[in-house]
Design an enzyme around this catalytic site. Structure first.
Site, short mmCIF file in Angstrom:
data_model
loop_
_atom_site.label_atom_id
_atom_site.label_comp_id
_atom_site.label_asym_id
_atom_site.label_seq_id
_atom_site.Cartn_x
_atom_site.Cartn_y
_atom_site.Cartn_z
N ASN A 68 -20.94 5.01 38.28
CA ASN A 68 -19.71 4.24 38.20
C ASN A 68 -18.92 4.38 39.49
OD1 ASN A 68 -16.76 5.40 37.86
ND2 ASN A 68 -18.15 6.97 37.08
N ALA A 69 -18.30 3.27 39.88
CA ALA A 69 -17.38 3.28 41.03
C ALA A 69 -16.11 2.54 40.59
CB ALA A 69 -18.02 2.61 42.23
N ASN A 125 -7.97 16.20 39.03
CA ASN A 125 -9.22 15.63 39.55
C ASN A 125 -9.22 15.70 41.07
OD1 ASN A 125 -11.42 14.15 40.32
ND2 ASN A 125 -10.74 12.23 39.41
N CYS A 128 -10.97 13.13 44.24
CA CYS A 128 -10.35 11.98 44.91
C CYS A 128 -10.39 12.19 46.42
CB CYS A 128 -8.88 11.85 44.50
SG CYS A 128 -8.59 11.77 42.74
N GLY A 242 -23.52 15.46 31.08
CA GLY A 242 -24.69 15.05 30.31
C GLY A 242 -24.75 15.54 28.88
#
EC number: 1.3.-.-
Length: 300
Positions: A68-69, A125, A128, A242
């Protein structure tokens, strides 16, 4: 039988939570999952202002996972506080807000705004890109990890979870840097950087060229990094990468994680979180384990 776990003074009824960016802020999944059954809900990343995210296409399937982007598209802290926090307060679960930013100042702005809100923990997060340092992620430089942790802690009223990037040579170096900066908890791993090429169009599958790889393909790497980190620092760990089932979750707990987050699995099975909660309880009954604490980090 006790399934409660403690993260920096915050007690969760069980060790299972959602992984940021795969569960919105809970509303979309609430018709499938009773959020009150979960240890915590971790929200999608929240920034100081709305972020539009990256151009499309920005999702691609891979063997045993996905890329994902999305680019941390989000409506910003104002909408989050007005809309999402009141929704989550209706449930008997802990609220963990994932915070993103393009500079230390942006992170601190969100953290400061959340200081007065009724949320339980903050997850930072640090995958970034740091715009002021030429775009390298905060989480790829131990000095930057320690510095941003220290700054966030100055402004935070809730316990701080630092979410570590696996795109590094030595994860334990980053874990120690976060610990030195005053982190209360660590969560790991974030996505691994990957790429997919469309051979028919002879171009990249993602407009961004690269994206974050997640899903079952990640699990052996994630378990190894959690195991290493648990032995390098004294902080509690939230393990992820996962996890699709109770068996997967238990691997992380045995490796040293106090709690676990389920992410990509929610897309293929919206019940993955509650099934994992039940599966852990079944495992404990079957193996006559009275307290989940007795499983944390038992593999040497």
């Amino acid at each position: 039988m006790n399934t409660k776990v403690n993260l920096a003074g915050v007690e969760l009824k069980n060790p299972v939570m959602t992984a940021s960016g795969t569960f919105g802020s809970g509303a979309e999944y609430s018709e499938f999952v009773d959020l009150s059954c979960l240890g915590a809900v971790v929200t999608k990343g929240v920034a100081s202002v709305p972020w539009p995210g990256n151009p499309t296409p920005r999702i691609a399937e891979t063997s045993c996972g996905m890329l994902n982007a999305i680019g941390l598209q989000n409506p910003g802290i104002d909408v989050f506080c007005e809309r999402d926090i009141p929704f989550l307060k209706k449930y008997d679960t802990k609220i963990i807000v994932n915070v993103c930013g393009k500079s230390t100042e942006e992170y601190c702005e969100v953290v400061e705004r959340l200081a007065g809100e009724d949320v339980d923990m903050l997850e930072i997060n640090i995958s970034c890109p740091n715009v002021k340092e030429g775009g390298i992620a905060f989480g790829q430089d131990p000095k930057a990890v320690e510095a941003i942790t220290r700054e966030v802690k100055k402004h935070a009223k809730q316990p701080v979870i630092m979410k570590l990037s696996p795109n590094v040579t030595d994860i334990t170096e980053m874990a120690k840097a976060a610990e030195a900066g005053g982190a209360d908890v660590l969560s790991l791993i974030n996505t691994l950087t990957g790429m997919k090429i469309d051979i028919n169009k002879r171009t990249f599958a993602l407009a961004n060229k690269t994206g974050g790889m997640s899903g079952p393909c990640l699990k052996p790497v994630a378990v190894r990094m959690v195991y290493q980190t648990a032995r390098a620092v004294k902080l509690p760990i939230i393990g992820m990468g996962g996890i699709c089932s109770a068996e997967d979750a238990l691997e992380f707990i045995l490796a040293g994680a106090t709690a676990v987050s389920i992410g990509t699995a929610n897309f293929t099975n919206p019940y993955a979180t509650v099934e994992t909660v039940r599966g852990i309880e079944d495992y404990m009954k079957k193996n006559k384990i009275q307290d989940i604490q007795s499983l944390i980090g038992v593999v040497e």
